[in-house]
Design a protein around this motif. Structure first.
Motif, short mmCIF file in Angstrom:
data_model
loop_
_atom_site.label_atom_id
_atom_site.label_comp_id
_atom_site.label_asym_id
_atom_site.label_seq_id
_atom_site.Cartn_x
_atom_site.Cartn_y
_atom_site.Cartn_z
N ILE A 38 -11.14 -4.74 5.99
CA ILE A 38 -10.60 -4.37 4.69
C ILE A 38 -9.04 -4.17 4.85
O ILE A 38 -8.34 -4.61 4.03
CB ILE A 38 -11.47 -2.91 4.09
CG1 ILE A 38 -12.78 -3.66 3.66
CG2 ILE A 38 -10.58 -2.38 3.10
CD1 ILE A 38 -13.72 -1.82 3.70
N CYS A 39 -8.58 -3.36 5.65
CA CYS A 39 -7.21 -3.24 5.91
C CYS A 39 -6.29 -4.32 6.19
O CYS A 39 -5.31 -4.72 5.43
CB CYS A 39 -6.93 -2.28 7.09
SG CYS A 39 -7.30 -0.62 7.09
N SER A 41 -7.51 -7.73 5.06
CA SER A 41 -7.43 -8.48 3.93
C SER A 41 -6.79 -8.00 2.84
O SER A 41 -6.06 -8.47 2.16
CB SER A 41 -8.98 -8.84 3.57
OG SER A 41 -9.61 -7.73 3.47
N PHE A 42 -6.60 -6.52 2.68
CA PHE A 42 -5.92 -5.98 1.82
C PHE A 42 -4.52 -6.25 1.85
O PHE A 42 -3.82 -6.52 1.03
CB PHE A 42 -6.05 -4.64 1.66
CG PHE A 42 -5.30 -3.61 0.71
CD1 PHE A 42 -5.78 -3.29 -0.46
CD2 PHE A 42 -3.93 -3.06 1.16
CE1 PHE A 42 -5.18 -2.55 -1.45
CE2 PHE A 42 -3.42 -2.52 0.32
CZ PHE A 42 -3.71 -2.10 -1.18
N LYS A 253 -12.76 -9.92 -1.58
CA LYS A 253 -12.62 -8.80 -2.82
C LYS A 253 -11.27 -8.04 -2.44
O LYS A 253 -10.39 -7.56 -3.28
CB LYS A 253 -13.85 -7.96 -2.38
CG LYS A 253 -13.68 -6.55 -3.24
CD LYS A 253 -14.95 -5.93 -3.51
CE LYS A 253 -15.34 -5.25 -2.29
NZ LYS A 253 -16.26 -4.19 -2.22
N TRP A 254 -11.42 -7.50 -1.03
CA TRP A 254 -10.07 -6.76 -0.66
C TRP A 254 -8.80 -7.56 -0.74
O TRP A 254 -7.64 -6.91 -0.76
CB TRP A 254 -10.32 -6.03 0.62
CG TRP A 254 -10.96 -4.75 0.46
CD1 TRP A 254 -12.58 -4.82 0.52
CD2 TRP A 254 -10.91 -3.71 -0.29
NE1 TRP A 254 -13.11 -3.61 0.17
CE2 TRP A 254 -12.16 -2.76 -0.39
CE3 TRP A 254 -9.76 -2.87 -0.49
CZ2 TRP A 254 -12.30 -1.72 -0.69
CZ3 TRP A 254 -9.94 -1.56 -1.16
CH2 TRP A 254 -11.04 -1.00 -1.20
N VAL A 257 -7.74 -7.19 -4.09
CA VAL A 257 -7.61 -5.76 -4.59
C VAL A 257 -6.01 -5.60 -3.89
O VAL A 257 -5.28 -5.01 -4.60
CB VAL A 257 -8.35 -4.75 -3.78
CG1 VAL A 257 -7.73 -3.56 -3.81
CG2 VAL A 257 -9.77 -4.75 -4.36
N GLY A 258 -5.82 -6.14 -2.80
CA GLY A 258 -4.32 -6.01 -2.51
C GLY A 258 -3.17 -6.62 -3.06
O GLY A 258 -2.10 -6.04 -3.46
#
Length: 273
Positions: A38-39, A41-42, A253-254, A257-258
């Motif tokens: 998540i970190c 890809s964000f 998705k992330w 979001v980023g």
């Protein structure tokens, strides 16, 4: 002199916001690969959006002003891919250790990170740090010059920079922490890259404060190269590593979001000005 001190303080505060991203990583329960994915890809989303929606556009404006539309666009293109090439060369000199299977203790027993994965994460963290440190340098210069010209404008720019410096800090700290298992190293890396912003302010004060308008061309070339560097890091390092530790749909998705978080910070900046 008070105006100068105020402008310096703004750049220092904005720069140290990357350390907040480091704190998020080292004090969160980052003991699973999903959070790491998540970190990363964000952070890739942050880098890609700011590269094309802000840095690339700013560079184009400066170069067209300095050299005209056609030549400005040509120089922009060359500088962008020069940044990509520079980062590719740097990447080749970062050690690639793929011969061991030693694991890290930062993950649970069934999620151990191999020595090869550790090396790749470390390489990703180093690349992200280089790109963000270079990117933060002109941010400090811009914040400082804006604050000297109009303190309210300087504050607005600093707030927007703080907003997007936090995820940039995550981009650096997350892979470094998972590669080394050291919270101190992860935090120091995130803080250190942010300190290039006050360095940019210092250069602005010593060199450019009286002749800034004469540097449109150089300013545009630097920004275009920075965009290339950040796109390389996002596409070549952050996204593939995120994909390795998370499912495709989670990464996508992330990623967006980023992008959305960075877009929001830029919208806030536009309305604030």
């Amino acid at each position: 002199m008070n105006d100068v001190l105020f402008a310096f303080m703004l750049t220092i505060i904005a720069g140290l916001a990357t350390g907040v991203g480091g704190i998020v990583v080292v004090f969160s329960k980052v003991t699973d690969k999903k959070f790491l994915s998540i970190c990363l890809s964000f952070s890739a989303g942050v880098m890609l959006y700011i590269s094309f929606a802000e840095i690339f556009v700013e560079a184009l404006g400066s170069l067209e002003y300095a050299y005209g539309d056609n030549m400005g666009y040509l120089i922009l293109t060359v500088a962008f891919f020069a940044g990509v090439a520079l980062m590719a060369i740097i990447d080749r000199f970062i050690p690639h250790d793929e011969s061991h299977t030693e694991t890290l203790d930062t993950f649970s027993e069934d999620e151990k990170v191999s020595r090869q994965e550790k090396s790749e994460l470390k390489r990703t963290g180093i690349s992200s740090t280089i790109a963000i440190a270079i990117h933060n340098f002109p941010e400090g210069l811009i914040t400082f010059m804006a604050a000297l010209h109009d303190p309210a404008m300087g504050v607005a720019i600093a707030i927007a920079i703080i907003i997007h410096n936090i995820p940039e800090g995550i981009a650096m700290a997350a892979p470094i922490y998972h590669a080394t298992g050291s919270k101190a190293k992860a935090f120091l890396v995130s803080v250190g890259a942010g300190l290039t912003e006050p360095l940019g302010a210092l250069i602005a004060w010593l060199v450019l404060r009286n002749i800034f308008d004469d540097f449109e061309g150089a300013f545009g070339i630097i920004f275009a190269a920075i965009a290339g560097i950040m796109v390389f890091v996002a596409v070549h390092q952050l996204l593939p590593t995120a994909q390795k530790y998370g499912k495709h749909h989670l990464v996508m998705k992330w990623l967006f979001v980023g992008m959305a978080v960075m877009a929001l910070s830029l919208v806030v900046l536009e309305f604030a000005l």
